[in-house]
Design an enzyme around this catalytic site. Sequence first.
Site, PDB file in Angstrom:
ATOM      1  N   LYS A   1     105.008  11.196   6.725  1.00 42.41           N
ATOM      2  CA  LYS A   1     105.795  11.215   5.480  1.00 42.41           C
ATOM      3  C   LYS A   1     104.932  11.677   4.313  1.00 42.41           C
ATOM      4  CE  LYS A   1     104.751   6.294   4.886  1.00 42.41           C
ATOM      5  NZ  LYS A   1     105.267   4.918   5.022  1.00 42.41           N
TER       6      LYS A   1
ATOM      7  N   TYR B   1      88.379  14.851 -24.824  1.00 43.67           N
ATOM      8  CA  TYR B   1      89.405  14.236 -25.665  1.00 43.67           C
ATOM      9  C   TYR B   1      89.025  12.829 -26.093  1.00 43.67           C
ATOM     10  CZ  TYR B   1      92.609  17.978 -24.278  1.00 43.67           C
ATOM     11  OH  TYR B   1      93.205  19.180 -24.065  1.00 43.67           O
TER      12      TYR B   1
HETATM   13  C1  PLP Z   1     104.310   4.268   5.871  1.00 43.72           C
HETATM   14  C2  PLP Z   1     104.776   3.433   7.007  1.00 43.72           C
HETATM   15  C3  PLP Z   1     103.980   3.301   8.164  1.00 43.72           C
HETATM   16  C4  PLP Z   1     102.556   3.799   8.246  1.00 43.72           C
HETATM   17  O1  PLP Z   1     101.741   2.879   7.557  1.00 43.72           O
HETATM   18  P1  PLP Z   1     100.135   3.031   7.424  1.00 43.72           P
HETATM   19  O2  PLP Z   1      99.734   1.777   6.737  1.00 43.72           O
HETATM   20  O3  PLP Z   1      99.902   4.238   6.600  1.00 43.72           O
HETATM   21  O4  PLP Z   1      99.596   3.153   8.783  1.00 43.72           O
HETATM   22  C5  PLP Z   1     104.529   2.632   9.254  1.00 43.72           C
HETATM   23  N1  PLP Z   1     105.763   2.077   9.185  1.00 43.72           N
HETATM   24  C6  PLP Z   1     106.537   2.149   8.060  1.00 43.72           C
HETATM   25  C7  PLP Z   1     107.877   1.504   8.056  1.00 43.72           C
HETATM   26  C8  PLP Z   1     106.069   2.819   6.939  1.00 43.72           C
HETATM   27  O5  PLP Z   1     106.810   2.885   5.825  1.00 43.72           O
END
Ligand code: PLP
Length: 365
Positions: A42, A255
Amino acid sequence: MGTKDVLKNSSASLNVDLSVIIDNYQTLKGKSNTADCAAVVKANAYGIGMDKVAPALYNHTKCRIFFVANLVEGVNLRKILSAATIYVFNGLFPDQVDTYIDHNIRPILNNPAQIGLWQNEKAPCAIHFDTGINRLGLSEAQTDEFLNEKHQLNLSLILSHLVRSEEADHPTNRTQMEKFRKISTELPNVPASIANSGGIFLGPDYHFNLMRPGIMLYGGNPGLPKLPDGIKQSIEIKGKILQIRELDTGMSVGYNAIWTASRPSRIALINVGYADGQLKVSDRHAKVFVAGNLAPVIGKVSMDMVAIDITDEKFDRVTVANDVELLGANITLEMAGEVSTLGQYELLTGIGQRYNKNYNLGAYA
Ligand SMILES: *Cc1c(COP(=O)(O)O)cnc(C)c1O
């Protein structure tokens, strides 16, 4: 040098070692003798580039199951991997049913309404059971109801998500795992999954049938005391020195003049700024690696550049156009996280779009 190279070299680079991501996957998969291992890609593979990461895993490992957050990520991944199994965490909305079917993407149903929407479909789907995080998934009452009624779903997976998997000793982990095991026992023929990256390291009780790591594939640490053996950082960010200036005592940089020279100083400006994401909140004690040494970032991070102090003798040979490492072997995500209010998840997904991106398959090429 051709125009193409000239343009490439005009921005800082994000270098991704795909062979490290492949090796990290194998290390994570190796943590269980029985469970399969998926890849969570994702948010553009945590900012690193889904279009490169997903095929590298598919072509060089046995990873066949991928998770994304929303349907558009799923459709984009389908264009890249025609045969992979793709699950979407965010669930199913009435106008999305046909798109899921047309692209052979599996929804993760998060409530009774979503289950109703898929009830007449033959295509596989997953259900998320909430065991305590109170985000997505069926509540405890909805879970009981679901388990007590008959349904027609072609369930290919059930899952739950851990609240604090990186806190190995916290009792919440076991409570959630046991709740999920009970649910899983009532659906004995459906593969089950609860372990994200941290969950994998809670031990075999948490592996069930499918592990689903994200951050550790990329070499990020979800918050464990230390990065486990065999997990390596996969990315490097390199900038370039645009200009060097000599300052008198009392002159300020950048800045709002939050840094003032307390001695005659030599400073360098680097072509990475907050628009590139990396250094957003690390104004204070951030360091970069240049000419074999750590140099402190000074003043406020600007949109397109940061300043570093290279007054010390060890930097005497630093000149314009020299490379500077902002993240990599010498400036680890661990170090970047320590000087920032951001966690490693945020540092990775905050990586900007402006980098010249290079992907290297290393030994797998
Ligand atoms: C993002 C996510 C993962 C992966 O989690 P990590 O901590 O990055 O390994 C797994 N399951 C769900 C439901 C998630 O939202």
